[in-house]
Motif scaffolding. Structure first.
Motif, mmCIF file in Angstrom:
data_model
loop_
_atom_site.group_PDB
_atom_site.id
_atom_site.type_symbol
_atom_site.label_atom_id
_atom_site.label_comp_id
_atom_site.label_asym_id
_atom_site.label_seq_id
_atom_site.Cartn_x
_atom_site.Cartn_y
_atom_site.Cartn_z
ATOM 1 N N LEU A 1 29.148 -0.319 -31.375
ATOM 2 C CA LEU A 1 29.900 -1.059 -30.370
ATOM 3 C C LEU A 1 29.401 -2.498 -30.345
ATOM 4 N N PRO A 2 30.197 -3.476 -30.788
ATOM 5 C CA PRO A 2 29.777 -4.884 -30.708
ATOM 6 C C PRO A 2 29.552 -5.276 -29.254
ATOM 7 N N THR A 3 28.388 -5.872 -28.975
ATOM 8 C CA THR A 3 28.002 -6.163 -27.604
ATOM 9 C C THR A 3 27.477 -7.575 -27.495
ATOM 10 N N LEU A 4 27.865 -8.256 -26.437
ATOM 11 C CA LEU A 4 27.385 -9.614 -26.233
ATOM 12 C C LEU A 4 25.881 -9.624 -26.033
ATOM 13 N N ALA A 5 25.194 -10.476 -26.776
ATOM 14 C CA ALA A 5 23.760 -10.662 -26.603
ATOM 15 C C ALA A 5 23.550 -11.783 -25.594
ATOM 16 N N PRO A 6 22.982 -11.479 -24.420
ATOM 17 C CA PRO A 6 22.853 -12.495 -23.361
ATOM 18 C C PRO A 6 22.124 -13.743 -23.852
ATOM 19 N N GLY A 7 22.714 -14.885 -23.565
ATOM 20 C CA GLY A 7 22.083 -16.157 -23.878
ATOM 21 C C GLY A 7 22.304 -16.662 -25.279
ATOM 22 N N SER A 8 22.782 -15.822 -26.185
ATOM 23 C CA SER A 8 22.946 -16.245 -27.569
ATOM 24 C C SER A 8 24.376 -16.637 -27.899
ATOM 25 N N GLY A 9 25.320 -16.165 -27.121
ATOM 26 C CA GLY A 9 26.721 -16.450 -27.399
ATOM 27 C C GLY A 9 27.274 -15.677 -28.567
ATOM 28 N N SER A 10 26.503 -14.749 -29.104
ATOM 29 C CA SER A 10 26.949 -13.940 -30.231
ATOM 30 C C SER A 10 26.859 -12.466 -29.855
ATOM 31 N N THR A 11 27.235 -11.621 -30.792
ATOM 32 C CA THR A 11 27.213 -10.185 -30.534
ATOM 33 C C THR A 11 26.129 -9.501 -31.346
ATOM 34 N N LYS A 12 25.726 -8.340 -30.878
ATOM 35 C CA LYS A 12 24.809 -7.495 -31.624
ATOM 36 C C LYS A 12 25.373 -6.077 -31.632
ATOM 37 N N THR A 13 24.808 -5.223 -32.444
ATOM 38 C CA THR A 13 25.311 -3.863 -32.572
ATOM 39 C C THR A 13 24.632 -2.949 -31.563
ATOM 40 N N ALA A 14 25.425 -2.345 -30.726
ATOM 41 C CA ALA A 14 24.940 -1.320 -29.811
ATOM 42 C C ALA A 14 25.650 -0.013 -30.176
ATOM 43 N N TYR A 15 25.418 1.020 -29.396
ATOM 44 C CA TYR A 15 25.977 2.331 -29.735
ATOM 45 C C TYR A 15 26.559 2.999 -28.507
ATOM 46 N N LEU A 16 27.645 3.677 -28.731
ATOM 47 C CA LEU A 16 28.307 4.441 -27.681
ATOM 48 C C LEU A 16 28.242 5.914 -28.058
ATOM 49 N N TRP A 17 27.607 6.706 -27.203
ATOM 50 C CA TRP A 17 27.493 8.142 -27.417
ATOM 51 C C TRP A 17 28.535 8.842 -26.564
ATOM 52 N N ALA A 18 29.215 9.794 -27.149
ATOM 53 C CA ALA A 18 30.266 10.530 -26.431
ATOM 54 C C ALA A 18 29.937 12.015 -26.431
ATOM 55 N N TYR A 19 30.164 12.642 -25.274
ATOM 56 C CA TYR A 19 29.944 14.076 -25.120
ATOM 57 C C TYR A 19 31.179 14.678 -24.464
ATOM 58 N N ALA A 20 31.782 15.613 -25.152
ATOM 59 C CA ALA A 20 33.048 16.187 -24.674
ATOM 60 C C ALA A 20 32.919 17.687 -24.482
ATOM 61 N N ARG A 21 33.703 18.175 -23.543
ATOM 62 C CA ARG A 21 33.788 19.619 -23.293
ATOM 63 C C ARG A 21 35.252 20.006 -23.226
ATOM 64 N N ASP A 22 35.617 21.022 -23.986
ATOM 65 C CA ASP A 22 36.981 21.525 -23.974
ATOM 66 C C ASP A 22 36.935 23.013 -24.319
ATOM 67 N N ASP A 23 37.116 23.846 -23.306
ATOM 68 C CA ASP A 23 37.021 25.294 -23.496
ATOM 69 C C ASP A 23 38.367 25.953 -23.763
ATOM 70 N N ARG A 24 39.429 25.182 -23.784
ATOM 71 C CA ARG A 24 40.761 25.769 -23.948
ATOM 72 C C ARG A 24 40.973 26.466 -25.284
ATOM 73 N N PRO A 25 40.403 25.975 -26.401
ATOM 74 C CA PRO A 25 40.662 26.654 -27.677
ATOM 75 C C PRO A 25 40.241 28.118 -27.709
ATOM 76 N N PHE A 26 39.189 28.501 -26.962
ATOM 77 C CA PHE A 26 38.792 29.903 -26.957
ATOM 78 C C PHE A 26 39.109 30.592 -25.628
ATOM 79 N N GLY A 27 40.138 30.107 -24.955
ATOM 80 C CA GLY A 27 40.632 30.787 -23.761
ATOM 81 C C GLY A 27 39.981 30.368 -22.470
ATOM 82 N N GLY A 28 39.145 29.336 -22.466
ATOM 83 C CA GLY A 28 38.508 28.891 -21.237
ATOM 84 C C GLY A 28 39.497 28.220 -20.303
ATOM 85 N N SER A 29 39.185 28.250 -19.020
ATOM 86 C CA SER A 29 40.101 27.699 -18.015
ATOM 87 C C SER A 29 39.657 26.349 -17.469
#
Length: 498
Positions: free
Chosen positions: A267-295
């Motif tokens: 995730l390109p992220t503004l680096a404070p004070g530099s006016g440029s971007t640096k590389t950060a990371y976005l972690w995603a965690y998902a839950r979906d029980d519908r495929p095996f019959g969950g409600s």
């Protein structure tokens, strides 16, 4: 030679007039014939242009919205420009069709058939009845309703600003001390001008629809409403702070599930004070029980980090006990170590990640083994389509009946091929990736809670290049831009949903 039924006048002037009239008629017929020929040529040219534009659109559509590994070429423009191309092509096709169809007559009351899915039932319906005109010849006659034609068109009421004026009267009692007054209602922005509805409008427009605050500022100015982007940014920060409790609650609910999908992206992220971007990371965690019959409702949460280190996911999922379905990133392997406090985590692999490595070789026509692998893998997804949403027992039974044999054939093919090829080749790399993860790839065969791939979380993380969100479709969409609310603003290209 004249037709037998044609009578010519004896008068010379009349004869001249007839000849002139016939000449004019012949000239009009020739002109009409030429016009018809021209229209046919234009129609043929337009049809050819429409077909060419349609094919280009389909090609761009596959390149932009297809699986990342299945794009047939490298994009030459960024995602926003590709989306713009789609719109322009569609507009061009519609303009050509309108030009071709202009002037064409069609029977009264009839139109070309077109498929329509119908509108959502929750939408308000405004009934408009158009009665036939009362003509003089209808006087004294009794009308009998024998049927009606019904059509539906989609309408919209443009959003408009309004001012909520809240008055709190003060009262005093005669011959008594003291004053009474109703307490002021609580607001997210205390002593501020926005209502909660306005805050939601700005947040959804920015973080769900990718509409930056400077554009919203211009849009609102058209209604003579001056909302400075800096002020709106402050509102969004305050809103994010208030939504922290919701973010934590959703993550707790996700970790109560039997299975979690995880993925991470840069995730390109503004680096404070530099006016440029640096590389950060976005972690995603998902839950979906519908495929095996969950409600339970599907959910996804995001965590922003400056690092991709394994300690991030270990901290996020501390105390979790269950299945974690992921790609081949080695950081997830640390979760199964007992010294991390996550000895109850079971890793499950993503077949899509393995398939992509073979697919690249398949489309390049550089490996028959890759082509055979892709074709055999397709059977696994075909089986999953038939059992998705069914009971755990039905899912396991289908997999044991067919998928077990397909998986065994694949690993036999891979192990037979690997010693025969160069260890530095792309095919060898794909084979080692799959063979080294055999244990986590095969777990879906005996556990119905495990999916064939982790595409659920990939679809959730892909559009978040400009926004981070928390989403639960059980009621309405609740968007929470974790990056703004917890860290800082980002500058990244917009990536629409597939």
């Amino acid at each position: 030679m004249t037709p037998p039924d044609l009578k010519l006048p004896d008068d010379v002037e009349a004869l001249k007039a007839m000849v002139l009239a016939m000449a004019e008629k012949a000239a009009r017929a020739d002109a009409l014939q030429n016009e018809v020929a021209d229209l046919k040529a234009r129609n043929a040219d337009a049809d050819e242009r429409i077909e060419r534009l349609t094919q280009i659109l389909k090609a761009f559509d596959r390149a932009r919205f297809g699986r990342r590994s299945e794009k047939l070429g490298s994009p030459t423009t960024d995602d926003e420009q590709q989306a713009f191309v789609f719109e322009e092509i569609e507009t061009g096709i519609a303009a050509i069709r309108a030009q071709v169809n202009k002037g064409r007559e069609r029977p009264e009351g009839k139109r070309p058939p077109r498929p329509r899915k119908g509108f959502a039932p929750h939408m308000e319906r405004i009934e408009v009845v158009i009665e036939p005109e009362e003509l003089p010849e209808h006087a004294g006659k009794q009308k009998v309703l024998i049927g009606e034609d019904v059509s539906e068109r989609l309408d919209v009421m443009p959003a408009k600003f309004r001012v909520i004026v809240t008055r709190r009267p003060k009262y005093a009692f005669k011959n008594e001390d003291g004053v009474i007054q109703a307490a002021a209602p609580a607001h997210i922005i205390e002593a501020g001008i926005p209502t909660e509805a306005l805050l939601a409008q700005i947040a959804v427009s920015k973080y769900a629809d990718g509409l930056p605050l400077y554009r919203q500022e211009a849009i609102y100015a058209r209604d003579k409403v001056e909302l400075d982007r800096k002020l709106m940014a402050q509102w969004m920060g305050k809103l994010g702070f208030e939504l922290e409790i919701l973010a934590d609650y959703l993550f707790d609910e996700i970790k109560k599930g039997e299975r979690i999908f995880a993925d991470e992206t840069t995730l390109p992220t503004l680096a404070p004070g530099s006016g440029s971007t640096k590389t950060a990371y976005l972690w995603a965690y998902a839950r979906d029980d519908r495929p095996f019959g969950g409600s339970g409702p599907p959910m996804v949460v995001y965590r922003f980090e400056d690092s991709r280190a394994g300690e991030c996911v270990a901290r996020h999922l501390k105390g979790y006990r269950g299945i974690l379905q992921v790609d081949g990133y080695a950081a997830y392997n640390k979760l199964v170590r007992s010294d991390r406090g996550n000895d109850g985590v079971t890793l499950a692999g993503c077949w899509s990640h393995s398939r992509r490595k073979f697919y690249e070789l398949h489309v390049a026509e550089s490996s028959k083994v890759a082509t055979e692998t892709v074709e055999r893998m397709a059977k696994l997804w075909q089986i999953e389509e038939t059992v998705r949403g069914k009971s755990p027992e039905a899912r396991v039974a289908a997999r044991q009946h067919t998928s077990v044999a397909v998986v065994a054939e694949l690993f036999a093919l891979w192990q037979k091929t690997l010693p025969r090829i160069s260890g530095k080749s792309k095919l060898a790399e794909a084979l080692r990736y799959a063979i080294s993860r055999r244990a986590i790839f095969e777990r879906f065969l005996t556990d119905s809670r495990i999916e064939l791939d982790s595409n659920i979380v990939e679809r959730a993380i892909r559009p978040q290049a400009t926004q981070c969100s928390l989403y639960t479709p059980s009621s309405s969409i609740c968007k929470h831009w974790n990056l703004t609310f917890r860290r800082r603003l980002t500058r990244a290209p917009f990536t629409p949903h597939r």
